[in-house]
Design a protein around this motif. Structure first.
Motif, PDB file in Angstrom:
ATOM      1  N   ASN A 132      -1.479  -6.283  -7.653  1.00  0.00           N
ATOM      2  CA  ASN A 132      -1.459  -5.799  -9.028  1.00  0.00           C
ATOM      3  C   ASN A 132      -0.023  -5.869  -9.532  1.00  0.00           C
ATOM      4  O   ASN A 132       0.748  -4.930  -9.397  1.00  0.00           O
ATOM      5  N   ARG A 133       0.343  -6.995 -10.113  1.00  0.00           N
ATOM      6  CA  ARG A 133       1.729  -7.235 -10.538  1.00  0.00           C
ATOM      7  C   ARG A 133       2.165  -6.298 -11.659  1.00  0.00           C
ATOM      8  O   ARG A 133       3.361  -6.107 -11.869  1.00  0.00           O
ATOM      9  N   SER A 134       1.233  -5.722 -12.393  1.00  0.00           N
ATOM     10  CA  SER A 134       1.616  -4.806 -13.471  1.00  0.00           C
ATOM     11  C   SER A 134       2.161  -3.483 -12.928  1.00  0.00           C
ATOM     12  O   SER A 134       2.802  -2.730 -13.646  1.00  0.00           O
ATOM     13  N   LEU A 135       1.944  -3.211 -11.659  1.00  0.00           N
ATOM     14  CA  LEU A 135       2.383  -1.957 -11.041  1.00  0.00           C
ATOM     15  C   LEU A 135       3.799  -2.039 -10.477  1.00  0.00           C
ATOM     16  O   LEU A 135       4.496  -1.033 -10.371  1.00  0.00           O
ATOM     17  N   PHE A 136       4.272  -3.245 -10.141  1.00  0.00           N
ATOM     18  CA  PHE A 136       5.521  -3.397  -9.396  1.00  0.00           C
ATOM     19  C   PHE A 136       6.558  -4.234 -10.134  1.00  0.00           C
ATOM     20  O   PHE A 136       6.227  -5.101 -10.938  1.00  0.00           O
ATOM     21  N   ALA A 186       0.838  -1.202   0.000  1.00  0.00           N
ATOM     22  CA  ALA A 186       0.000   0.000   0.000  1.00  0.00           C
ATOM     23  C   ALA A 186       0.871   1.249   0.000  1.00  0.00           C
ATOM     24  O   ALA A 186       0.603   2.204  -0.746  1.00  0.00           O
ATOM     25  N   ASP A 187       1.914   1.271   0.821  1.00  0.00           N
ATOM     26  CA  ASP A 187       2.823   2.417   0.858  1.00  0.00           C
ATOM     27  C   ASP A 187       3.542   2.601  -0.476  1.00  0.00           C
ATOM     28  O   ASP A 187       3.748   3.724  -0.932  1.00  0.00           O
ATOM     29  N   LEU A 188       3.915   1.504  -1.111  1.00  0.00           N
ATOM     30  CA  LEU A 188       4.532   1.590  -2.434  1.00  0.00           C
ATOM     31  C   LEU A 188       3.540   2.132  -3.457  1.00  0.00           C
ATOM     32  O   LEU A 188       3.888   2.976  -4.286  1.00  0.00           O
ATOM     33  N   SER A 189       2.304   1.656  -3.398  1.00  0.00           N
ATOM     34  CA  SER A 189       1.278   2.119  -4.340  1.00  0.00           C
ATOM     35  C   SER A 189       1.049   3.616  -4.223  1.00  0.00           C
ATOM     36  O   SER A 189       0.807   4.301  -5.213  1.00  0.00           O
ATOM     37  N   LEU A 190       1.129   4.128  -2.996  1.00  0.00           N
ATOM     38  CA  LEU A 190       0.907   5.552  -2.743  1.00  0.00           C
ATOM     39  C   LEU A 190       2.186   6.379  -2.859  1.00  0.00           C
ATOM     40  O   LEU A 190       2.178   7.571  -2.559  1.00  0.00           O
ATOM     41  N   ASP A 192       7.108   2.541 -12.266  1.00  0.00           N
ATOM     42  CA  ASP A 192       7.226   3.924 -12.731  1.00  0.00           C
ATOM     43  C   ASP A 192       8.091   4.793 -11.818  1.00  0.00           C
ATOM     44  O   ASP A 192       8.161   6.006 -11.992  1.00  0.00           O
ATOM     45  N   ASN A 193       8.797   4.186 -10.870  1.00  0.00           N
ATOM     46  CA  ASN A 193       9.693   4.944  -9.998  1.00  0.00           C
ATOM     47  C   ASN A 193      10.857   5.468 -10.844  1.00  0.00           C
ATOM     48  O   ASN A 193      11.548   4.685 -11.491  1.00  0.00           O
ATOM     49  N   PRO A 194      11.100   6.778 -10.839  1.00  0.00           N
ATOM     50  CA  PRO A 194      12.141   7.351 -11.705  1.00  0.00           C
ATOM     51  C   PRO A 194      13.570   7.169 -11.189  1.00  0.00           C
ATOM     52  O   PRO A 194      14.515   7.539 -11.882  1.00  0.00           O
ATOM     53  N   SER A 195      13.751   6.597 -10.019  1.00  0.00           N
ATOM     54  CA  SER A 195      15.079   6.485  -9.420  1.00  0.00           C
ATOM     55  C   SER A 195      15.977   5.531 -10.215  1.00  0.00           C
ATOM     56  O   SER A 195      15.749   4.329 -10.249  1.00  0.00           O
ATOM     57  N   LEU A 247      17.741   3.059  -7.796  1.00  0.00           N
ATOM     58  CA  LEU A 247      16.912   1.921  -7.409  1.00  0.00           C
ATOM     59  C   LEU A 247      16.876   0.877  -8.517  1.00  0.00           C
ATOM     60  O   LEU A 247      17.019  -0.318  -8.262  1.00  0.00           O
ATOM     61  N   LYS A 248      16.705   1.320  -9.752  1.00  0.00           N
ATOM     62  CA  LYS A 248      16.660   0.368 -10.868  1.00  0.00           C
ATOM     63  C   LYS A 248      17.996  -0.346 -11.029  1.00  0.00           C
ATOM     64  O   LYS A 248      18.045  -1.552 -11.258  1.00  0.00           O
ATOM     65  N   LYS A 249      19.092   0.382 -10.872  1.00  0.00           N
ATOM     66  CA  LYS A 249      20.414  -0.238 -10.977  1.00  0.00           C
ATOM     67  C   LYS A 249      20.621  -1.232  -9.836  1.00  0.00           C
ATOM     68  O   LYS A 249      21.144  -2.319 -10.043  1.00  0.00           O
ATOM     69  N   PHE A 250      20.193  -0.858  -8.639  1.00  0.00           N
ATOM     70  CA  PHE A 250      20.288  -1.750  -7.485  1.00  0.00           C
ATOM     71  C   PHE A 250      19.509  -3.037  -7.744  1.00  0.00           C
ATOM     72  O   PHE A 250      19.995  -4.132  -7.521  1.00  0.00           O
ATOM     73  N   GLY A 251      18.294  -2.895  -8.250  1.00  0.00           N
ATOM     74  CA  GLY A 251      17.470  -4.062  -8.566  1.00  0.00           C
ATOM     75  C   GLY A 251      18.096  -4.940  -9.633  1.00  0.00           C
ATOM     76  O   GLY A 251      18.098  -6.162  -9.532  1.00  0.00           O
TER      77      GLY A 251
END
Length: 170
Positions: free
Chosen positions: A25-29, A3-7, A153-156, A159-163
């Motif tokens: 909602n797997r399409s969101l994360f 929920a916190d991620l969604s918001l 859709d997180n612009p970081s 974070l994407k590189k870490f993942g």
């Protein structure tokens, strides 16, 4: 956490995934697997089940099942029930709010504790009154996967590189 991620209150989080969930909602994360192991039961040596090498679903009948969660939520309870194949049986399941309470109740034979192998060793394995046994279920595998979760859709870029770095170390 979801929920916190969604918001967009947090950038990422770690969750334990215990199976397939229809409410996410797997399409969101994005989900990045970090660690995988199995769920086991901690059993007091006072309980006759401690002599068995594998615990069946029928062995659970009549035993109080304990799980640890700091949140007053049915998420872990429902997760536990999802791993048990016989939906026709009412199980007594109790949430405890601390590892210490879980250890004491389980050690004294008040219940069987549903715990994460690989993570419990830090707090539960020091108790010589407990044994840990696999659950033989007809419905589900008894595995869990710790996952890093973040919004697609997180612009970081960090974070994407870490993942991506986590994914490449598998």
């Amino acid at each position: 956490m979801l929920a916190d991620l969604s918001l967009s209150k947090v950038d990422c989080g770690f969750i334990n995934n215990y199976g397939e969930y229809h409410f996410i909602n797997r399409s969101l994360f994005n989900f990045v697997d970090v660690y995988e192991n199995e769920m086991v039961l901690a059993i007091s040596r006072l309980n006759p089940l401690s002599e068995k090498t594998l615990i069946t679903e029928n062995d659970l009948i009549g035993n109080q099942l304990l799980y640890y969660s700091t949140e007053v939520s049915d998420y872990m309870r429902e997760t536990f029930l999802e791993t048990i194949g016989n939906e026709n049986i009412q199980h007594s399941i109790k949430r405890v709010s601390s590892i210490e309470q879980l250890m004491i109740e389980c050690s004294l034979g008040s219940g069987l504790a549903y715990v994460t192998k690989g993570l419990y060793e830090r707090s539960l394995s020091c108790d010589p009154n407990l044994v840990f046994r696999k659950i033989l279920s007809t419905k589900e595998r008894q595995n869990y996967i710790m996952q890093l979760v973040y919004r697609k859709d997180n612009p970081s870029l960090a974070l994407k590189k870490f993942g991506l770095n986590l994914q490449s170390t598998d």
